[in-house]
Structure formats: structure tokens, C-alpha cells
Design a protein around this motif. Sequence first.
Motif, PDB file in Angstrom:
ATOM      1  N   GLU A  72       0.714  -1.318  -0.006  1.00  8.73           N
ATOM      2  CA  GLU A  72      -0.052  -0.006   0.097  1.00  8.73           C
ATOM      3  C   GLU A  72       0.602   1.554  -0.648  1.00  8.73           C
ATOM      4  N   TYR A 151      -3.635  -5.540   1.631  1.00 11.52           N
ATOM      5  CA  TYR A 151      -2.770  -4.590   1.978  1.00 11.52           C
ATOM      6  C   TYR A 151      -3.777  -3.978   0.946  1.00 11.52           C
ATOM      7  N   LYS A 154      -6.459  -2.004   2.346  1.00 10.28           N
ATOM      8  CA  LYS A 154      -5.695  -0.881   2.773  1.00 10.28           C
ATOM      9  C   LYS A 154      -5.847   0.271   2.416  1.00 10.28           C
ATOM     10  N   THR A 184     -14.769  -2.793   3.782  1.00 12.52           N
ATOM     11  CA  THR A 184     -13.821  -0.923   4.092  1.00 12.52           C
ATOM     12  C   THR A 184     -15.271  -0.559   2.911  1.00 12.52           C
TER      13      THR A 184
END
Length: 446
Positions: A72, A151, A154, A184
Motif C-alpha cells: 500500500e 494490503y 488498506k 471497507t
Amino acid sequence: MSNEHNPIAQLVSQIQHAWNREVTPNDHFQVVRWLIKPEQARIYQGFLKLESTAHGSLPDMTFVLLSHFEDEKTYSQQLIKDWAEAFKRDADITKQLAWDITPQAEVATEMTTPADALLLQMLSDFQRALPDPKQFVTLCLYPHLVSDSKYFDKWIRNIIKEEIPKYVRIMLFDYAEERFFDTTFSKNTACCKSLEVPLDVAGATSKLASAGDPNDPEVQFRHCIINMSEAMGRKERAEVHKWGEKGMEVMQRTGSKSNFATAHIVYAGMLFSFKDFETIDTLLAKGLAITNQGITAGDKICTTLLIQYYGYMATSKQLQKKKEEAADLFCKQADTAVEMGQPQQPLTAWWMAYNVIKKKDKERYNMLVKDAYHFGRKQDKEILKASCMPFIAADYYNILDRSNDMEAATNVDTFMKTVENDNWREETEAQRKQLEKRKFSLANLF
């Protein structure tokens, strides 16, 4: 698409309609994910290719980046780099827009911190340069490699926190079963939207395969393939045999050796999921004999089939744990492909060969890796980018490194940097880890 009666085109239209119905009227949706099934991937690839041209139906200015996702912290930087390279290659865009990507792209290369904010600023600047000030710019992310989905998730959260500029969207993909990004998206419903389109890929493929004159042997054979495939999915071995035999009968009546040989190899391929190796080997042996007869008679299609036959035969032996025989056949496949002037196929065949005997015959392993690398070294770099050359080069580099031949290892590294990039070894090892999650054989690798 150009042919509204094409079943595949109709599936693409369903995807387009879903976006135009659910996303286009809602400016607040700025991160949109498609929930897809593996068998739908090619349909979505077609959708992306279409929307990247002037023939797309989305009102957004859509462009696709395939950048590998490593982590990320560096992903935005990689996206900017790849975007800049693509932008410079697109002469039409550069002529139309009074915007230069180069200065900001150069800033990104010097950054030691995540470039998320810069990426969003660049997307906003790009959007403001469009003739229509209210047209959305949609960046579609379709990474060929994701090192770790958590990730990537993220990174999505970080982008949302940066506040996506007005008239900018991010399009991405998630698997309908795994739903990696559910948390998310559920926490950011104000700007996030999930789309899932029920695409009947099997039905569309069947319609496409059955189109044409029902008396045409090719149409009849496609019908046999569809029935075999469906029976294989249902694990009905008897039905696979029924339609496999029917397919061979149809192709034999054409009088073409290549047609008859094709029917054998397709039938054999359908039986791998049943591990019916006795029947597979019998079919491949008969098909190989027919292929050689065709080559003798001047059937040029049979020369291509010969390469495929050696690959299938090698895979059968590999799955039966007959490693030496498998390696021999993969090497025969490579040698045949070299004789026919094919640049990519020998690399794949040698790669498979040396991986089969890696633990059993170290000397032969080292020799095959070396031969494969030096063959690849002579090929066009654009061809190598779409081949398994990075794996071969990484394996050769490791051999040289272990033997303390650092000069030769450095030469390999220098060459591959011109083919890939400075991080080619790290990216190759990440890809290798992805492959190791699956059974390593030609049957499921490509």
C-alpha cells in the motif's frame, strides 16, 4: 458493441447498463467495485477494452492500469509511473488535452512517502483538462498481481481518507465469493458502491458455439465440446466419453488429419479432471500418430498440433509422477517449437521441464535453466515481457549466485532490468508465491 446479437456482446451490454443505471446518476459514488466470478473475468476484460476506446458506452473518461500491487505504500507511485508511460504513448490524448503529466510524474519518482494524495491530485488535474468540465474520470484498476489482498484493501481505505476529488472515480474488482473488501465498503457507503451482474457466461458461450449451419462439422464439433465441458463440470464421466467419441466421429468424417487429431486432444484434455490417465495416454498416442500422418501429408495445422501434443503428454506423465518422462516430453516440446521458429513456447516448455526434475536431477536442472535463459536472451524483449522469462532468469540468477559467479549474475540482472524493471527479481518472487498456491502443471497454469 458492433453486433448486438452476439451473446458475448450482450453480456458486456449488461455490465454497461448496470454502471449507467447504478453509478452514472450518483455523483457521490466514487469507489466502485465489481463483484465477479472467475469464469466472468474474460467478459469484464472485454468490457474494459471496449470502454478504453471511443466505442464505449459509459459517459466517464475511463482508462485502465494493470500495475502490480506490491504494497500500500508504493502502489500509488507505481500507478503514476505506469500512467505516465501509457499517457505518453497515447498520441491522441496528448494532442487533445492541454495537460502535461510529466512534471508530476517526475515528482512521484522522487517521493519516499506514499503518493496517494499526488495520484488523486493528478486525476483531478486530468479531469479539469477535459473538454467537458463535468465529465468523470474513472481510473480502473485491474492488477495482474496482488501480493496481499488485505494490503490492497488498506490502500483503498487510504485513498478514501485522502478524499477523492470531485468528478473522479476509482473502479476495481473483487471476487464475489471471497469479497475481500466488504468491510471497507460497508463502512464507506456514502462514497462506495458494489455492483454484481448475473452473467450467464456458459449460456452465451453455448449459443455462440452453436451458431451456424447445424450440418457443418465445425458447428457439430463445437456442440460436442460444449456438452463435454458441461458434463465435466457436473463430474459425469460417461457423458464426457459419449460426447468425446461423438466429436471424434464428426471430425473423422471431414477427412482432415488436423481435425481428427484436434478431436483427440480436446477429448483427452477433458479427462484430466477425472485423472483417467489410461484413456488420456491412449487418446494422445493415437492423436500424435494422426498428427504425424498429417505432417507427412503436408497439413500445416498439424505442425502446431505437434507442439500441443508433446505438452499434453508431458503433463499427463507429470501428474502420474513420472517425472523423467515428463521432463523428456517437455524438452521435446521445446525442441519442436524451436524448429518451428516459435519464440515463446520453448521457454514455457523448458521452464516446465526443469521444474519437474528440480529435486530429482540437479545437474539436468541447472543445464535446462541455463539453456532456457540463453535461448530467451536472443528473443525480442517485447516477446519476453509476455513470457515466463522472468522466472527463468531468476532461477538462472540464483544458480549463478550460489556458485559465486557474480559477474554472470550481474549480467543477468542488468539484462532483465531492460526487459522488466529494476525490481524484476522481487516482483518475480511475488508472482512465484502466487503460483505455488496452485498445483504447478501445464494443465492449470495457462
